[in-house]
Scaffold this motif. Structure first.
Motif, short mmCIF file in Angstrom:
data_model
loop_
_atom_site.label_atom_id
_atom_site.label_comp_id
_atom_site.label_asym_id
_atom_site.label_seq_id
_atom_site.Cartn_x
_atom_site.Cartn_y
_atom_site.Cartn_z
N ASP A 65 0.66 -0.95 0.11
CA ASP A 65 0.06 0.21 0.09
C ASP A 65 0.87 1.19 0.10
O ASP A 65 1.41 1.44 0.98
CB ASP A 65 -0.89 0.16 1.47
CG ASP A 65 -1.78 1.20 1.22
OD1 ASP A 65 -1.72 2.26 0.76
OD2 ASP A 65 -2.96 1.10 1.70
N GLU A 66 1.05 1.81 -1.28
CA GLU A 66 1.88 3.07 -1.41
C GLU A 66 1.73 4.00 -0.17
O GLU A 66 2.78 4.61 0.42
CB GLU A 66 1.75 3.49 -2.68
CG GLU A 66 2.62 4.87 -2.96
CD GLU A 66 2.56 5.38 -4.27
OE1 GLU A 66 3.52 6.24 -4.79
OE2 GLU A 66 1.70 4.87 -5.14
N ASP A 70 4.37 5.29 2.99
CA ASP A 70 4.77 6.55 2.87
C ASP A 70 4.54 7.32 4.21
O ASP A 70 5.27 7.96 4.83
CB ASP A 70 4.41 7.35 1.65
CG ASP A 70 5.00 7.21 0.20
OD1 ASP A 70 6.00 6.34 0.40
OD2 ASP A 70 4.18 7.43 -0.56
N ALA A 71 3.16 6.97 4.67
CA ALA A 71 2.80 7.86 5.70
C ALA A 71 3.74 7.14 7.04
O ALA A 71 4.06 7.76 7.89
CB ALA A 71 1.48 7.45 6.13
N HIS A 72 3.86 5.81 7.24
CA HIS A 72 4.52 5.18 8.29
C HIS A 72 6.29 5.77 8.28
O HIS A 72 6.67 6.02 9.40
CB HIS A 72 4.48 3.79 8.08
CG HIS A 72 5.51 3.06 9.14
ND1 HIS A 72 6.54 2.51 8.84
CD2 HIS A 72 5.28 2.79 10.50
CE1 HIS A 72 6.93 1.92 9.95
NE2 HIS A 72 6.30 2.21 11.10
N ARG A 117 7.08 -4.79 -6.05
CA ARG A 117 6.13 -3.64 -5.51
C ARG A 117 6.65 -3.25 -4.30
O ARG A 117 6.86 -1.94 -3.90
CB ARG A 117 5.02 -3.89 -5.64
CG ARG A 117 3.87 -2.98 -5.34
CD ARG A 117 2.50 -3.16 -5.30
NE ARG A 117 1.67 -1.96 -5.11
CZ ARG A 117 1.38 -0.94 -5.42
NH1 ARG A 117 1.63 -0.54 -6.66
NH2 ARG A 117 0.68 0.10 -4.93
N SER A 118 6.78 -4.24 -3.51
CA SER A 118 6.85 -3.77 -1.94
C SER A 118 8.43 -3.12 -1.57
O SER A 118 8.57 -2.23 -0.65
CB SER A 118 6.59 -5.13 -0.94
OG SER A 118 7.56 -6.07 -1.26
N LYS A 119 9.29 -3.93 -2.43
CA LYS A 119 10.61 -3.29 -2.06
C LYS A 119 10.91 -2.04 -2.63
O LYS A 119 11.67 -1.19 -2.08
CB LYS A 119 11.81 -4.19 -2.88
CG LYS A 119 12.17 -5.31 -1.80
CD LYS A 119 11.08 -6.59 -1.41
CE LYS A 119 11.94 -7.57 -0.83
NZ LYS A 119 10.81 -8.72 -0.41
N LEU A 121 8.27 0.34 -2.94
CA LEU A 121 7.69 1.27 -2.20
C LEU A 121 8.40 1.46 -1.02
O LEU A 121 8.58 2.75 -0.53
CB LEU A 121 6.20 0.70 -1.75
CG LEU A 121 5.21 0.77 -3.06
CD1 LEU A 121 4.05 0.20 -2.52
CD2 LEU A 121 5.12 2.11 -3.67
N THR A 122 8.87 0.54 -0.13
CA THR A 122 9.46 0.70 1.25
C THR A 122 10.99 1.28 1.00
O THR A 122 11.12 2.15 1.98
CB THR A 122 9.68 -0.73 1.88
OG1 THR A 122 10.37 -1.50 1.24
CG2 THR A 122 8.21 -1.30 2.02
N THR A 123 11.74 0.91 -0.07
CA THR A 123 13.10 1.52 -0.17
C THR A 123 12.90 3.08 -0.64
O THR A 123 13.36 4.00 -0.05
CB THR A 123 13.90 0.65 -1.14
OG1 THR A 123 13.30 0.58 -2.35
CG2 THR A 123 14.29 -0.45 -0.45
N ARG A 124 11.88 3.29 -1.33
CA ARG A 124 11.79 4.65 -1.90
C ARG A 124 11.36 5.59 -0.92
O ARG A 124 11.69 6.75 -0.48
CB ARG A 124 10.48 4.94 -3.09
CG ARG A 124 10.41 6.09 -3.34
CD ARG A 124 9.27 6.08 -4.54
NE ARG A 124 8.07 6.17 -3.80
CZ ARG A 124 6.72 6.19 -4.40
NH1 ARG A 124 6.56 6.33 -5.65
NH2 ARG A 124 5.69 5.91 -3.72
N ALA A 125 10.38 5.02 0.18
CA ALA A 125 10.01 5.83 1.25
C ALA A 125 11.08 6.09 2.03
O ALA A 125 11.13 7.50 2.57
CB ALA A 125 8.84 4.97 1.90
N ALA A 126 11.83 4.98 2.44
CA ALA A 126 12.80 5.56 3.35
C ALA A 126 13.99 6.01 2.78
O ALA A 126 14.74 7.07 3.33
CB ALA A 126 13.59 3.89 3.81
N ALA A 127 14.32 5.97 1.56
CA ALA A 127 15.31 6.68 0.86
C ALA A 127 15.24 8.04 0.83
O ALA A 127 16.00 9.03 0.83
CB ALA A 127 15.58 6.19 -0.59
#
Length: 253
Positions: A65-66, A70-72, A117-119, A121-127
């Motif tokens: 869930d994009e 991002d929110a987390h 998709r999950s990798k 989204l999560t790496t983009r959010a953290a990066a």
């Protein structure tokens, strides 16, 4: 301690591998933020960490869930002050043991779509937060391998998914490393301890994994945690755009 003062997000922190990494991170001084879809399993990991004097937070997050991802990440950065390490070990949703010519298309594609998709989204959010900090570590788990595909056992689309994620790792490292953000894969040949004890296939898969090693034993969950701590620490500051081979010789570089 190697990770003292660091904030680490572990997606899939309620699973066997995610839990092992989270416990090792906390023991090394990190504050761990466990993210996953099931609060009960996340709390099962967080409880022992807290009992040992560590700090662990739990959040229900669907890594596909994009908006939720991002929110987390934004919340962790806002409340903790930084996002220093991000590792995603959510389930691959793979079907194994079925010959490819008998496999449904959705079963083959499931681990590919889930992983990429999950990798991403999560790496983009953290990066995004790491870029602003000028530091951070993104860890992938699994990795592509050089041996030929298994002759007597089909892993469906899982290896294809690993290959795709490795390309994601290479591209991220190319873009982010000049800005102080490292990207590393923890490459394994399989972790038998992560297979549920009641799984009918556990003995068969464990024997297969062990037979492919040069050491006569596969990596353990404790091994995974320790290598993850090293990769996330400043001791590994020269490592980016690469994989740490912890396959016990099952994969030759």
């Amino acid at each position: 301690m190697l990770l003292n003062g660091k904030n680490a997000i572990v997606y899939g922190g309620g699973g066997a591998i995610g839990g092992a990494i989270a416990r090792s991170f906390a023991a090394a001084g990190a504050t761990v933020h466990l993210a996953g879809r099931t609060a009960a399993t996340l709390e099962a990991t967080a409880g022992p960490i807290r009992a040992e004097g560590g700090t662990a937070f739990v959040a229900e997050v669907d890594a596909l869930d994009e908006a939720a991802v991002d929110a987390h990440a934004d919340a962790v950065a806002a409340t903790a002050g930084s996002v220093d390490v991000s590792v995603n070990v959510i389930a691959d949703y793979d079907v194994q043991g079925t010959p490819m010519v008998e496999m449904a298309a959705d079963d083959y594609l499931s681990p590919i779509l889930t992983n990429v998709r999950s990798k991403f989204l999560t790496t983009r959010a953290a990066a995004r937060h790491m870029l602003r900090q000028g530091s951070g570590v993104l860890l992938f788990f699994g990795g592509a391998s050089d041996p030929a595909p298994l002759r007597d056992y089909s892993i469906g689309g899982l290896q294809t998914a690993f290959e795709a994620v490795e390309q994601l790792r290479r591209q991220l490292a190319t873009e982010l490393s000049p800005h102080g953000v490292r990207v590393v894969t923890l490459r394994t040949g399989g972790i038998p301890e992560a297979i549920p004890a009641d799984s009918p296939a556990r003995k068969e898969v464990e024997a297969m994994i062990t037979a492919r090693t040069l050491t006569g034993r596969p990596a353990t969950l404790e091994d995974v945690g320790r290598v993850a701590v090293f990769a996330a620490s400043d001791w590994a500051r020269t490592l980016t755009g690469t994989a740490i081979n912890m396959s016990c010789g099952a994969m030759l570089d």
